[in-house]
Design a protein around this motif. Sequence first.
Motif, PDB file in Angstrom:
ATOM      1  N   PRO A 142     -36.268   0.921  24.892  1.00  0.00           N
ATOM      2  CA  PRO A 142     -36.807   1.624  23.721  1.00  0.00           C
ATOM      3  C   PRO A 142     -36.087   2.938  23.416  1.00  0.00           C
ATOM      4  N   SER A 143     -35.592   3.613  24.440  1.00  0.00           N
ATOM      5  CA  SER A 143     -34.897   4.889  24.233  1.00  0.00           C
ATOM      6  C   SER A 143     -33.546   4.719  23.530  1.00  0.00           C
ATOM      7  N   ASP A 144     -33.067   3.472  23.409  1.00  0.00           N
ATOM      8  CA  ASP A 144     -31.786   3.207  22.738  1.00  0.00           C
ATOM      9  C   ASP A 144     -31.932   3.105  21.228  1.00  0.00           C
ATOM     10  N   VAL A 145     -33.164   3.034  20.735  1.00  0.00           N
ATOM     11  CA  VAL A 145     -33.389   2.884  19.294  1.00  0.00           C
ATOM     12  C   VAL A 145     -32.899   4.134  18.568  1.00  0.00           C
ATOM     13  N   GLY A 146     -32.104   3.920  17.517  1.00  0.00           N
ATOM     14  CA  GLY A 146     -31.575   5.032  16.732  1.00  0.00           C
ATOM     15  C   GLY A 146     -30.340   4.608  15.971  1.00  0.00           C
ATOM     16  N   ASN A 147     -29.588   5.580  15.493  1.00  0.00           N
ATOM     17  CA  ASN A 147     -28.366   5.323  14.740  1.00  0.00           C
ATOM     18  C   ASN A 147     -27.142   5.609  15.602  1.00  0.00           C
ATOM     19  N   TYR A 148     -26.150   4.729  15.510  1.00  0.00           N
ATOM     20  CA  TYR A 148     -24.916   4.852  16.280  1.00  0.00           C
ATOM     21  C   TYR A 148     -23.734   4.965  15.320  1.00  0.00           C
ATOM     22  N   THR A 149     -22.870   5.948  15.587  1.00  0.00           N
ATOM     23  CA  THR A 149     -21.696   6.173  14.748  1.00  0.00           C
ATOM     24  C   THR A 149     -20.456   6.172  15.634  1.00  0.00           C
ATOM     25  N   CYS A 150     -19.491   5.312  15.298  1.00  0.00           N
ATOM     26  CA  CYS A 150     -18.244   5.237  16.066  1.00  0.00           C
ATOM     27  C   CYS A 150     -17.318   6.381  15.660  1.00  0.00           C
ATOM     28  N   VAL A 151     -16.663   6.976  16.652  1.00  0.00           N
ATOM     29  CA  VAL A 151     -15.667   8.024  16.419  1.00  0.00           C
ATOM     30  C   VAL A 151     -14.351   7.548  17.026  1.00  0.00           C
ATOM     31  N   GLU A 182     -27.233  12.079  16.181  1.00  0.00           N
ATOM     32  CA  GLU A 182     -26.523  13.183  15.532  1.00  0.00           C
ATOM     33  C   GLU A 182     -25.500  13.808  16.471  1.00  0.00           C
ATOM     34  N   TYR A 183     -24.391  14.282  15.880  1.00  0.00           N
ATOM     35  CA  TYR A 183     -23.408  15.040  16.645  1.00  0.00           C
ATOM     36  C   TYR A 183     -24.090  16.302  17.179  1.00  0.00           C
ATOM     37  N   PRO A 184     -23.849  16.750  18.397  1.00  0.00           N
ATOM     38  CA  PRO A 184     -22.854  16.287  19.362  1.00  0.00           C
ATOM     39  C   PRO A 184     -23.441  15.376  20.441  1.00  0.00           C
ATOM     40  N   SER A 185     -24.420  14.569  20.120  1.00  0.00           N
ATOM     41  CA  SER A 185     -25.044  13.704  21.118  1.00  0.00           C
ATOM     42  C   SER A 185     -24.258  12.396  21.248  1.00  0.00           C
ATOM     43  N   PHE A 186     -23.306  12.364  22.193  1.00  0.00           N
ATOM     44  CA  PHE A 186     -22.492  11.171  22.413  1.00  0.00           C
ATOM     45  C   PHE A 186     -23.180  10.229  23.395  1.00  0.00           C
ATOM     46  N   VAL A 187     -22.941   8.943  23.229  1.00  0.00           N
ATOM     47  CA  VAL A 187     -23.451   7.939  24.162  1.00  0.00           C
ATOM     48  C   VAL A 187     -22.824   8.201  25.529  1.00  0.00           C
ATOM     49  N   GLN A 188     -23.659   8.327  26.531  1.00  0.00           N
ATOM     50  CA  GLN A 188     -23.186   8.525  27.896  1.00  0.00           C
ATOM     51  C   GLN A 188     -23.012   7.169  28.562  1.00  0.00           C
ATOM     52  N   GLU A 189     -21.785   6.865  28.968  1.00  0.00           N
ATOM     53  CA  GLU A 189     -21.532   5.576  29.603  1.00  0.00           C
ATOM     54  C   GLU A 189     -22.056   5.578  31.033  1.00  0.00           C
ATOM     55  N   ASP A 190     -22.638   4.452  31.417  1.00  0.00           N
ATOM     56  CA  ASP A 190     -23.175   4.277  32.759  1.00  0.00           C
ATOM     57  C   ASP A 190     -23.204   2.781  33.046  1.00  0.00           C
ATOM     58  N   SER A 191     -23.977   2.342  34.040  1.00  0.00           N
ATOM     59  CA  SER A 191     -24.006   0.915  34.380  1.00  0.00           C
ATOM     60  C   SER A 191     -24.614   0.069  33.256  1.00  0.00           C
ATOM     61  N   ARG A 192     -25.309   0.712  32.322  1.00  0.00           N
ATOM     62  CA  ARG A 192     -25.978  -0.002  31.241  1.00  0.00           C
ATOM     63  C   ARG A 192     -25.229   0.070  29.909  1.00  0.00           C
ATOM     64  N   ARG A 193     -24.419   1.115  29.735  1.00  0.00           N
ATOM     65  CA  ARG A 193     -23.731   1.332  28.458  1.00  0.00           C
ATOM     66  C   ARG A 193     -22.226   1.447  28.678  1.00  0.00           C
ATOM     67  N   PHE A 194     -21.456   0.762  27.830  1.00  0.00           N
ATOM     68  CA  PHE A 194     -20.000   0.679  28.007  1.00  0.00           C
ATOM     69  C   PHE A 194     -19.320   0.722  26.647  1.00  0.00           C
ATOM     70  N   VAL A 195     -18.276   1.558  26.520  1.00  0.00           N
ATOM     71  CA  VAL A 195     -17.451   1.585  25.309  1.00  0.00           C
ATOM     72  C   VAL A 195     -16.074   1.057  25.672  1.00  0.00           C
ATOM     73  N   SER A 196     -15.679  -0.051  25.043  1.00  0.00           N
ATOM     74  CA  SER A 196     -14.360  -0.623  25.299  1.00  0.00           C
ATOM     75  C   SER A 196     -13.299   0.253  24.650  1.00  0.00           C
ATOM     76  N   GLN A 197     -12.289   0.630  25.417  1.00  0.00           N
ATOM     77  CA  GLN A 197     -11.171   1.379  24.863  1.00  0.00           C
ATOM     78  C   GLN A 197     -10.108   0.442  24.298  1.00  0.00           C
ATOM     79  N   GLU A 198     -10.333  -0.859  24.429  1.00  0.00           N
ATOM     80  CA  GLU A 198      -9.457  -1.856  23.794  1.00  0.00           C
ATOM     81  C   GLU A 198      -9.891  -2.122  22.364  1.00  0.00           C
ATOM     82  N   THR A 199     -11.191  -2.269  22.145  1.00  0.00           N
ATOM     83  CA  THR A 199     -11.704  -2.660  20.828  1.00  0.00           C
ATOM     84  C   THR A 199     -12.527  -1.579  20.146  1.00  0.00           C
ATOM     85  N   GLY A 200     -13.044  -0.624  20.915  1.00  0.00           N
ATOM     86  CA  GLY A 200     -13.932   0.393  20.366  1.00  0.00           C
ATOM     87  C   GLY A 200     -15.390  -0.032  20.327  1.00  0.00           C
TER      88      GLY A 200
END
Length: 174
Positions: free
Chosen positions: A46-55, A19-37
């Motif tokens: 296990p802590s990654d289980v949930g719903n993800y919404t692209c903004v 849910e907003y405002p909980s954004f994915v925090q990028e680190d050595s394990r998580r990456f958001v490409s700014q080329e493709t999104g």
Amino acid sequence: MNLFSLHFIELSYAWIFNEYPSFVQEDSRRFVSQETGHLYIAKVEPSDVGNYTCVVTSTVTNANVHGSPTPLVLRTDGVMGEYEPKIEVQFPESLPAAKGSTVRLECFALGNPVPRINWRRMDGMPFPSKVKLRKSNGMIEIPNFQQEDAGLYECITENSRGKNIARGRLTYYG
């Protein structure tokens, strides 16, 4: 006859976790490409289980659009073993860059254990001191690109199971 002007729209991408405002925090394990999104998770926990919404946000107008929530679930049909880095995000083999522009090269790998990412120049030239490492080394940024910044760049992804490499040449045009 109608004339249309085409404007390049710059977009930035982020992901909401549950849910907003909980954004994915990028680190050595998580990456958001700014080329493709696309969102990449090097090793799902296990802590990654949930719903993800692209903004998607326009950096010109600041307007944003939310995608549909996408669920992430853990598979129960086996245990993920260790494996060598698999590069999922890499920069082009050849990339022309304009004088004075800001160049960004992305590189990110999946793997277990989570791969380390390092960069180097392959043509014997030192890394320009102005180069900035971003996103836990998943991206390098070269501001004010000049002819001496052109050359062959290499991204090395490595963990205890092995190594994988991506290479690309930055070419200069004035």
